[in-house]
Scaffold this motif. Sequence first.
Motif, mmCIF file in Angstrom:
data_model
loop_
_atom_site.group_PDB
_atom_site.id
_atom_site.type_symbol
_atom_site.label_atom_id
_atom_site.label_comp_id
_atom_site.label_asym_id
_atom_site.label_seq_id
_atom_site.Cartn_x
_atom_site.Cartn_y
_atom_site.Cartn_z
ATOM 1 N N VAL A 113 115.320 -29.436 -1.248
ATOM 2 C CA VAL A 113 115.993 -29.389 -2.539
ATOM 3 C C VAL A 113 115.528 -28.161 -3.305
ATOM 4 O O VAL A 113 114.327 -27.914 -3.426
ATOM 5 N N LEU A 114 116.513 -27.400 -3.823
ATOM 6 C CA LEU A 114 116.218 -26.176 -4.552
ATOM 7 C C LEU A 114 116.733 -26.244 -5.983
ATOM 8 O O LEU A 114 117.590 -27.052 -6.316
ATOM 9 N N ASP A 115 116.194 -25.366 -6.811
ATOM 10 C CA ASP A 115 116.615 -25.201 -8.200
ATOM 11 C C ASP A 115 117.612 -24.043 -8.221
ATOM 12 O O ASP A 115 117.284 -22.931 -7.806
ATOM 13 N N ASP A 116 118.823 -24.290 -8.706
ATOM 14 C CA ASP A 116 119.854 -23.241 -8.668
ATOM 15 C C ASP A 116 119.774 -22.253 -9.845
ATOM 16 O O ASP A 116 120.645 -21.407 -9.993
ATOM 17 N N THR A 117 118.742 -22.355 -10.656
ATOM 18 C CA THR A 117 118.493 -21.491 -11.824
ATOM 19 C C THR A 117 119.508 -21.700 -12.946
ATOM 20 O O THR A 117 119.454 -21.013 -13.955
ATOM 21 N N CYS A 118 120.428 -22.631 -12.782
ATOM 22 C CA CYS A 118 121.494 -22.872 -13.763
ATOM 23 C C CYS A 118 121.490 -24.313 -14.251
ATOM 24 O O CYS A 118 122.487 -24.812 -14.762
ATOM 25 N N GLY A 119 120.346 -24.997 -14.036
ATOM 26 C CA GLY A 119 120.196 -26.354 -14.536
ATOM 27 C C GLY A 119 120.447 -27.454 -13.539
ATOM 28 O O GLY A 119 120.549 -28.615 -13.921
ATOM 29 N N ASN A 120 120.529 -27.122 -12.241
ATOM 30 C CA ASN A 120 120.838 -28.129 -11.221
ATOM 31 C C ASN A 120 119.845 -28.089 -10.076
ATOM 32 O O ASN A 120 119.307 -27.037 -9.744
ATOM 33 N N LEU A 121 119.680 -29.232 -9.451
ATOM 34 C CA LEU A 121 119.019 -29.308 -8.167
ATOM 35 C C LEU A 121 120.113 -29.373 -7.107
ATOM 36 O O LEU A 121 121.114 -30.070 -7.290
ATOM 37 N N ILE A 122 119.917 -28.641 -6.015
ATOM 38 C CA ILE A 122 120.886 -28.604 -4.913
ATOM 39 C C ILE A 122 120.153 -28.983 -3.637
ATOM 40 O O ILE A 122 119.098 -28.425 -3.326
#
Length: 128
Positions: A113-122
């Motif tokens: 799981v990564l942080d998309d830098t735009c407020g979401n986990l992906i």
Amino acid sequence: MRIHLTNVFVDDQDKALRFYTEVLGFVRKHDVPLGEDRWLTVVSPEDPHGTELLLEPSGHPAVRPYKTALVQDGIPAASFAVDDVRAEFDRLRRLGVRFTQEPLETGTVTTAVLDDTCGNLIQLVHTT
């Protein structure tokens, strides 16, 4: 029936477009001005006529608490299939992507799981 379009709410469409194209490797499909915002979609380069991901502005008042709750609980807003989670994890880590979950094998499924830098986990997922 098939999925044509799905979305992630993003804090900044320009920043999101850079991240989703330059880092994750998607390609821009639609970029249509709509007042202050845009109808901005990306697709996989492997399937340019497939499911589109709308980088949707987070302007609606319900979005911020929704996104905050998901992130606090570690729940990804979207899941993307990859051929090899560990290889993608290594590639993205070298590009400076922050992960909240390193590759984890659970039976026949590997996720990260990564942080998309735009407020979401992906979530990245690979099934063997």
